[in-house]
Design an enzyme around this catalytic site. Structure first.
Site, PDB file in Angstrom:
ATOM      1  N   TYR A 203       0.847  -1.188   0.000  1.00 34.52           N
ATOM      2  CA  TYR A 203       0.000   0.000   0.000  1.00 34.52           C
ATOM      3  C   TYR A 203       0.883   1.239   0.000  1.00 34.52           C
ATOM      4  CZ  TYR A 203      -3.452   3.470   1.490  1.00 34.52           C
ATOM      5  OH  TYR A 203      -4.261   4.573   1.577  1.00 34.52           O
TER       6      TYR A 203
ATOM      7  N   ASP B 136       9.274   2.743   0.077  1.00 34.57           N
ATOM      8  CA  ASP B 136       8.209   3.410   0.824  1.00 34.57           C
ATOM      9  C   ASP B 136       8.332   2.974   2.284  1.00 34.57           C
ATOM     10  OD1 ASP B 136       5.951   4.288   2.052  1.00 34.57           O
ATOM     11  OD2 ASP B 136       4.538   3.462   0.586  1.00 34.57           O
TER      12      ASP B 136
ATOM     13  N   LYS C 194       3.937   9.032   9.141  1.00 32.92           N
ATOM     14  CA  LYS C 194       3.626   8.418  10.431  1.00 32.92           C
ATOM     15  C   LYS C 194       4.574   8.839  11.561  1.00 32.92           C
ATOM     16  CE  LYS C 194       0.689   5.120   8.236  1.00 32.92           C
ATOM     17  NZ  LYS C 194       0.715   4.226   7.118  1.00 32.92           N
TER      18      LYS C 194
HETATM   19  C1  PLP Z   1       0.177   4.726   5.705  1.00 32.73           C
HETATM   20  C2  PLP Z   1       0.988   4.465   4.517  1.00 32.73           C
HETATM   21  C3  PLP Z   1       0.957   5.321   3.393  1.00 32.73           C
HETATM   22  C4  PLP Z   1      -0.004   6.475   3.288  1.00 32.73           C
HETATM   23  O1  PLP Z   1       0.204   7.443   4.254  1.00 32.73           O
HETATM   24  P1  PLP Z   1      -0.999   8.465   4.618  1.00 32.73           P
HETATM   25  O2  PLP Z   1      -0.384   9.405   5.593  1.00 32.73           O
HETATM   26  O3  PLP Z   1      -2.091   7.602   5.182  1.00 32.73           O
HETATM   27  O4  PLP Z   1      -1.420   9.115   3.360  1.00 32.73           O
HETATM   28  C5  PLP Z   1       1.821   5.070   2.363  1.00 32.73           C
HETATM   29  N1  PLP Z   1       2.675   4.030   2.404  1.00 32.73           N
HETATM   30  C6  PLP Z   1       2.724   3.187   3.450  1.00 32.73           C
HETATM   31  C7  PLP Z   1       3.717   2.073   3.453  1.00 32.73           C
HETATM   32  C8  PLP Z   1       1.880   3.361   4.532  1.00 32.73           C
HETATM   33  O5  PLP Z   1       1.919   2.499   5.545  1.00 32.73           O
END
Ligand code: PLP
Length: 444
Positions: free
Chosen positions: A161, A256, A284
């Protein structure tokens, strides 16, 4: 509805017959005003067949709903709360910063301090730009890779994701998986056609994709430890293989690390595995609970961004002083010696408790964990990709979720989500949780 009374917890009407009656009532109102009653789909509890509770406040390892129920929280606002909820150091820093203004729209000192911290913790990041979410970070990193390479296609992995931008909402994990609609309506087929989706840990599939159209592939993006479809780990050598083949074809390798960055160590997965990506995305933990994302990497690539280069990217609130100070303060706490070792020890205690319990009960399971990220799967299959994650016993998960909630334990309301530990989780919290799990398993 009397919203201020609800916020202050004055309308608590606790009854044992119903788990959270006040939340339930508020959810009916929410559903009339907000699509599905929530501002992000996974919060709707659809995958466990029920309704969410509304939070009044959270502190340390605990979260409290508007009916006055308190839970040990294993989500930590989906990652940011690595110190636990509402740490005084972060709250005080935000409070002090707020007195000087909430947003400036012109450079502030904290942005440079944050950039210096990120670049010194993560060696592959020479330059960095702040965004307001992880989604913006990955979306911008993809655009930058396309602008830099002058190519259009990207590769992503099934179940990874990367937020909800068009090119990346193809075979995505997290909420997209939970709702059984990995491909969102509203994403033009011509956009999705530029995204090649491959199974994680499958070198053969990657080699084939590069052999077919390697010189058209701008970027390969992945969660180096995929944590949005349970927690999947790369097989030995897989990440090094990706580094090699992307370098060979001039494709930008994007890690990511929105979930793993600053959580699994000072330099995230790339630090643990000794791999140097070209670009990295964060979010995060670096926001300390405020809306933040970041992307960065090689200066040569980052300098393609406006105002220096032709790739446009911007944000009215990017580098917001409150978000910066929250993140900087949280990182300073993590910098203190032993923080990551402590997180790992808390994780190890949970792991050994859960494993002993499941072995004793003879229930097939897999427990994947790295530091403070963990995931329990009701399956005997080795977890290597999304297919193996889908072999879980979903019904068993649903029952466990509700049984645990009744005992004051809040885990993610979906079998596709990872669990999060924080420095506020005590040994007693962990032991209480394992005991609760034992009684829960006896009931389901
Ligand atoms: C949470 C997440 C995102 C998206 O971040 P948001 O702040 O929710 O837009 C993208 N990549 C990874 C791996 C994530 O865990």
């Amino acid at each position: 509805m009397n919203f201020s009374a609800l916020r202050n917890g004055e309308m608590r009407q606790y009854s044992r017959a119903m788990r959270y009656p006040t939340s339930s009532k508020l959810f009916q109102t929410a559903k009339q005003l907000i699509p599905g009653g929530v501002n992000s789909p996974v919060r709707a509890f659809r995958n466990v067949g029920g309704e969410p509770f509304f939070v009044r406040r959270a502190k340390g390892s605990r979260i409290e709903d508007i009916d006055g129920n308190s839970y040990i929280d294993y989500i930590g606002t989906w990652g940011p709360a690595i110190l636990g909820h509402a740490p005084m150091s972060v709250i005080n820093a935000v409070h002090e910063a707020a007195k000087n203004g909430l947003s400036f729209g012109i450079p502030n000192v904290l942005e440079v301090e944050m950039a210096q911290m990120i670049t010194s913790w993560v060696p592959s990041v020479e330059k960095v730009r702040m965004t307001n979410s992880g989604t913006e970070a990955t979306m911008s990193a993809i655009r930058l890779a396309r602008g830099y390479t002058k190519r259009d296609k990207i590769i992503k992995f099934d179940g990874c994701y990367h937020g909800h931008s068009d090119s990346l909402l193809v075979a995505a994990g997290s909420g997209a998986l939970t709702h059984g609609e990995p491909d969102s309506a509203g994403v033009p087929a011509v956009f999705a056609a530029q995204t090649i989706v491959l199974p994680f840990n499958d070198r053969e599939a990657v080699s084939q994709a590069f052999a077919t159209c390697g010189d058209e592939i701008a970027a390969l993006i992945l969660e180096p430890y995929p944590a949005n479809a349970g927690l999947i780990l790369p097989q030995p050598g897989f990440l090094a293989f990706l580094r090699e083949i992307t370098a060979q074809y001039g494709t930008v390798l994007i890690f990511d690390e929105v979930m793993t960055g600053f959580r699994l160590g000072k330099a995230g997965v790339q630090g643990l595995e000794g791999i140097t990506p070209d670009l990295s995305c964060f979010g995060k933990v670096i926001g300390g609970g405020l809306p933040v994302g970041a992307f960065g990497g090689k200066a040569e690539i980052m300098d393609y961004l406006a105002p220096l280069g032709p790739v446009y990217q911007a944000g009215t609130l990017s580098g917001n002083p409150l978000a910066m100070v929250a993140g900087i303060t949280q990182l300073h706490e993590l910098e203190k010696s032993g923080a990551y070792e402590t997180l790992d020890a808390i994780g190890a205690r949970l792991q050994s408790g859960v494993e002993a319990l499941f072995l004793k009960k003879g229930i097939p399971f897999r427990f994947n964990r790295v530091g403070s990220l963990f995931c329990l799967f009701f399956t005997d299959q080795e977890i290597i990709n999304l297919e193996s994650v889908k072999t879980q016993d979903m019904e068993m998960f649903r029952k466990l979720f509700w049984a645990l909630l009744d005992k004051g334990i809040y885990i993610a309301p979906s079998p596709y989500e990872t669990g999060f530990l924080s420095l506020a989780h005590s040994n007693d919290d962990i032991d209480f949780t394992v005991d609760a799990m034992e009684s829960a398993l006896g009931e389901i």
